[in-house]
Design a protein around this motif. Structure first.
Motif, mmCIF file in Angstrom:
data_model
loop_
_atom_site.group_PDB
_atom_site.id
_atom_site.type_symbol
_atom_site.label_atom_id
_atom_site.label_comp_id
_atom_site.label_asym_id
_atom_site.label_seq_id
_atom_site.Cartn_x
_atom_site.Cartn_y
_atom_site.Cartn_z
ATOM 1 N N THR B 445 0.797 -1.231 0.000
ATOM 2 C CA THR B 445 0.000 0.000 0.000
ATOM 3 C C THR B 445 0.827 1.277 0.000
ATOM 4 O O THR B 445 0.283 2.361 -0.169
ATOM 5 C CB THR B 445 -0.881 0.065 1.262
ATOM 6 N N GLY B 446 2.123 1.169 0.260
ATOM 7 C CA GLY B 446 2.948 2.368 0.384
ATOM 8 C C GLY B 446 2.792 3.065 1.724
ATOM 9 O O GLY B 446 3.342 4.141 1.950
ATOM 10 N N ILE B 447 2.031 2.462 2.646
ATOM 11 C CA ILE B 447 1.848 3.076 3.966
ATOM 12 C C ILE B 447 2.939 2.554 4.897
ATOM 13 O O ILE B 447 3.100 1.342 5.050
ATOM 14 C CB ILE B 447 0.462 2.722 4.553
ATOM 15 N N CYS B 448 3.678 3.485 5.514
ATOM 16 C CA CYS B 448 4.776 3.076 6.378
ATOM 17 C C CYS B 448 4.526 3.444 7.833
ATOM 18 O O CYS B 448 4.312 4.619 8.149
ATOM 19 C CB CYS B 448 6.085 3.697 5.919
ATOM 20 N N VAL B 449 4.531 2.445 8.684
ATOM 21 C CA VAL B 449 4.400 2.648 10.132
ATOM 22 C C VAL B 449 5.522 1.865 10.818
ATOM 23 O O VAL B 449 6.254 1.138 10.160
ATOM 24 C CB VAL B 449 3.005 2.184 10.626
ATOM 25 N N VAL B 450 5.665 2.026 12.119
ATOM 26 C CA VAL B 450 6.793 1.410 12.831
ATOM 27 C C VAL B 450 6.324 0.232 13.679
ATOM 28 O O VAL B 450 5.343 0.351 14.413
ATOM 29 C CB VAL B 450 7.504 2.424 13.757
ATOM 30 N N PRO B 451 7.001 -0.906 13.610
ATOM 31 C CA PRO B 451 6.596 -2.062 14.428
ATOM 32 C C PRO B 451 6.828 -1.805 15.920
ATOM 33 O O PRO B 451 7.817 -1.164 16.295
ATOM 34 C CB PRO B 451 7.493 -3.192 13.927
ATOM 35 N N GLY B 452 5.936 -2.316 16.733
ATOM 36 C CA GLY B 452 6.048 -2.167 18.185
ATOM 37 C C GLY B 452 7.348 -2.712 18.728
ATOM 38 O O GLY B 452 7.833 -2.250 19.761
ATOM 39 N N THR B 453 7.924 -3.693 18.038
ATOM 40 C CA THR B 453 9.218 -4.242 18.437
ATOM 41 C C THR B 453 10.248 -3.135 18.665
ATOM 42 O O THR B 453 11.046 -3.196 19.590
ATOM 43 C CB THR B 453 9.744 -5.190 17.347
ATOM 44 N N GLY B 454 10.211 -2.130 17.848
ATOM 45 C CA GLY B 454 11.174 -1.039 17.949
ATOM 46 C C GLY B 454 11.031 -0.253 19.241
ATOM 47 O O GLY B 454 11.983 0.359 19.714
#
Lengths: 492, 492
Positions: B445-454
């Protein structure tokens, strides 16, 4: 009433990082504190001290004295910070508030910046600005620069702090520093528990660099079990102002190639050259020449970081914290670690990035702003050169002073021969002799300079570092008078 | 031809500081690299990917999306960068290029800055600006702030990096961090070889802070031979957006007082509050209240550093790197060490310092610029609130998503319940399940979010952090569609 609970005591120095406690940085310390105290004192009680103003010759802070910011630079920056002013373009031009070339450059920068000055940029900095820096370097050296090798940073200081932290593998890792040097370097070695491997500059030869000594220092450290990781070259020198010859630069790179030592070329004063006969050569240029002339690849593993800054030169924009580093020769995995580390602090401030762009790409012949810009630059450079030469002449005619001829930079670093009684008195009160001299000078005249101790020097020698930025000659005359008085006071 | 000498090999990762190699910072890493690669790809070959633009919901970078800089702020800053424009004052006013109050404020700032924006300032920053910050804090809290306790810094990041390095006494020194937290903190603990002492936030209770747990973590670490040196409180939270209650803040200070632990209050989102019923209380205010109500002195040894920044709030000037910290309760010798350390990097950039001033002191009723300034602020705040609420509603109606109600900040941090097959597949390819989800979402989708792991999270739980800054709702709809597709793809 009894307490609900017993509070724990506050932290003491013993609770802190011992390496940081040991680090010293002579440029901001007791002398600068005294300067501020005296300035406040004079403001509140004029006439209460033996001088009526303080002369800050402590730090290379040109615009604090009488150097003006460059007109074109600040005009462009001001539009870039407030692009909506361009809706008034016609009036701005008609009323000569801004020249057309100012507006044109601002528009270009606005498009290079992208969305807004308020956005985080790429870690390495705005790409369009890195392209401009690459052009500047390519033209300066006649050797290509890749914008991907460039990082914009909040001042050269930040770049160096990050790099040293990354290169600080363990306590048996060493870094070669020139003595004397800019005390940021020794402070960082202490903070990061790196071993100092000093190489002494040759004062009698205009503070030249002795590469035979450098190689000896390296061999000696290796045999002591230390890994010499990097060597710092400050060119033009700080505090010395010495400019390194092509031959010396080539010899340094040969040593770096043989021993696998990272070269850190601090070249922030590269645009402060005032001895026309002496040319500045960038370490990068010499490296590329050596690589081309040695197709067997002897120089292909040399790792080099070169630093430049908008704080010095004719920009003099210290407070705005704009600088860049060019990073070449490292392998991919190390380059990746450098990027990862710098990414944690996100990016350099955008104002500083824009000022670097304005430093490396200036008005050209035919541009409306060219004439004024040139005039301003000539004025700044001539002023600096005149003062350097004047101060040098006065020092060399002053008893107890011996000064090497200035070639570049913003400072003089004369050697002081102090009377024995002054040396004894200083030790009695717990100061190094040159520190003592600086305090006495400040107390009597309001003139503040930095003791050579802060920069390190050959044991048994004393120096002071002064900028030659303060305007006029009256302060120099007062210094001379005080110095003669000092000699008299402490002679037998 | 034989070589003149054998060159040494280049440095490898093994030659670097191992602690830095281990540090991780999820906000700038593989996902952001992919974002940049996709953006380049779309520019060069439009239509070549399953989406036509990238949606960067990765980082709190408001002006990258559709938030505009505040007009008054940038107009004033632009004059301060170019004071000579004031020779045209009459035209500027007559042609409504600048309001009179803009010019007046710029003149005040110019006098506060002193000689020039290009000069190094005092280490702590321009005094007049610190006076303005002190007024802001005094008004915010109803408790006096001393400008001498303030430091202006290049972003809150720089302040935190320096403080952690100073507090990093040895490897048995620990720092309590909230889990989840902003990954700068964990990165620094790794870099400085500090021990992580995690205290888990209570997701089911709106990510509240459990002070009983904090005390248990402290006791447990002490019995393991670790010295808990400091505790970080992020309020409003990042990534959680949770705002701490008065009671919780007081309990934290009581614990700090009992155990002698430095409190680091990261309050950079204090002006991003959108649940009207919940009020932000600064740690400083609560500390002063406790000190006044406990005349026996139980709270008089509490050491507190509070951070605020022009990067967030309504300013959103991330790229300009302007922030400040207020440092109270430390004894003189430690205060001196803090000053000495910060003095090595000389000072924060002047543009950032000016932007902080413009953040803490805004147009007032009756000022010409007041109406527009208020309008702009309302727009920014309303936009943020609307998007937060919208996103929250959509997440809570989406299968596999569970979201706590946003109170402040710039992010949502929903919990993902992922199908078992997705979890297995992610591990098979070497990712954490939430990292895997983020990559798949971005690729599709081109949507970038950050994983909770980080950000760290309770083991066995998965989250993602998204900003709610991207404009419009179309991207949220596409996310929803992809998510349902993902669930289907990985169900049995």
């Amino acid at each position: 009433m009894t307490k609900i609970f017993d509070p724990a005591p506050t932290k003491t120095r013993l609770d802190l990082n011992a390496n940081i406690l040991k680090a010293e940085y002579a440029i901001r310390g007791p002398l600068l504190d005294k300067v501020q105290a005296y300035e406040d004192h004079l403001r509140e009680k004029p006439g209460s001290l033996p001088f009526d103003h303080v002369v800050n010759a402590l730090i290379g802070n040109p615009q604090l004295l009488d150097q003006k910011p460059l007109t074109f630079t600040r005009q462009v920056l001001s539009i870039v910070q407030n692009p909506t002013i361009l809706q008034h373009r016609d009036i701005l031009i008609a009323k000569k508030i801004y020249n057309r070339d100012v507006i044109k450059r601002a528009e270009l920068l606005i498009s290079q910046v992208g969305k807004s000055m308020g956005t985080y940029t790429l870690t390495k900095g705005i790409l369009g600005i890195r392209n401009d820096i690459a052009n500047f370097i390519t033209q300066r050296d006649g050797e290509t620069c890749d914008p991907d090798d460039l990082y914009l940073t909040d001042g050269a200081t930040m770049a160096i702090m990050q790099l040293f932290s990354l290169f600080a593998k363990d306590s048996k890792t060493g870094v070669l520093l020139p003595i004397p040097q800019y005390p940021l370097y020794t402070a960082l070695l202490t903070m990061y528990n790196l071993e100092l491997l000093p190489y002494y500059l040759n004062e009698e030869d205009g503070w030249s660099t002795d590469t035979v000594e450098i190689e000896n220092v390296i061999k000696s450290s290796i045999s002591n079990g230390t890994t010499p990781q990097a060597i710092v070259i400050i060119n033009p020198g700080n505090p010395t102002g010495a400019i390194l010859s092509l031959e010396t630069l080539a010899d340094i790179l040969t040593i770096a190639a043989k021993y696998g030592i990272i070269v850190i070329a601090d070249e922030v004063y590269q645009q402060n050259i005032f001895k026309k006969e002496i040319e500045f050569h960038s370490m990068k240029k010499v490296l590329r020449h050596l690589q081309k002339s040695h197709p067997q690849g002897e120089y292909n593993n040399v790792q080099l970081v070169s630093l430049h800054s908008a704080s010095k030169g004719t920009s003099g924009e210290c407070g705005q914290r704009g600088a860049f580093m060019e990073v070449v020769g490292f392998n991919d995995e190390v380059k990746e670690e450098i990027l990862r580390l710098f990414s944690i602090s996100l990016c350099a401030g955008t104002a500083g990035q824009v000022l670097v762009d304005l430093m490396v790409k200036t008005p050209q012949p035919g541009d409306e702003s060219y004439e004024l810009d040139q005039k301003e630059r000539h004025l700044i450079n001539n002023n600096m050169k005149e003062r350097a030469v004047l101060l040098y002449d006065i020092f060399n005619n002053l008893e107890g002073f011996e000064c090497q001829e200035p070639q570049g930079g913003m400072y003089l670093f004369p050697k002081l021969t102090l009377p024995q009684r002054a040396i004894e008195e200083s030790r009695r009160v717990g100061y190094e002799p040159d520190e003592y001299y600086c305090h006495k000078l400040l107390d009597a005249t309001g003139i503040c300079v930095v003791p050579g101790t802060g920069f390190r020097q050959r044991p048994g020698t004393y120096h002071i570092r002064t900028t030659f930025l303060p305007p006029g000659t009256e302060w120099i005359t007062r210094w001379k008078d005080y110095h003669l008085h000092f000699l008299e006071e402490y002679s037998n």
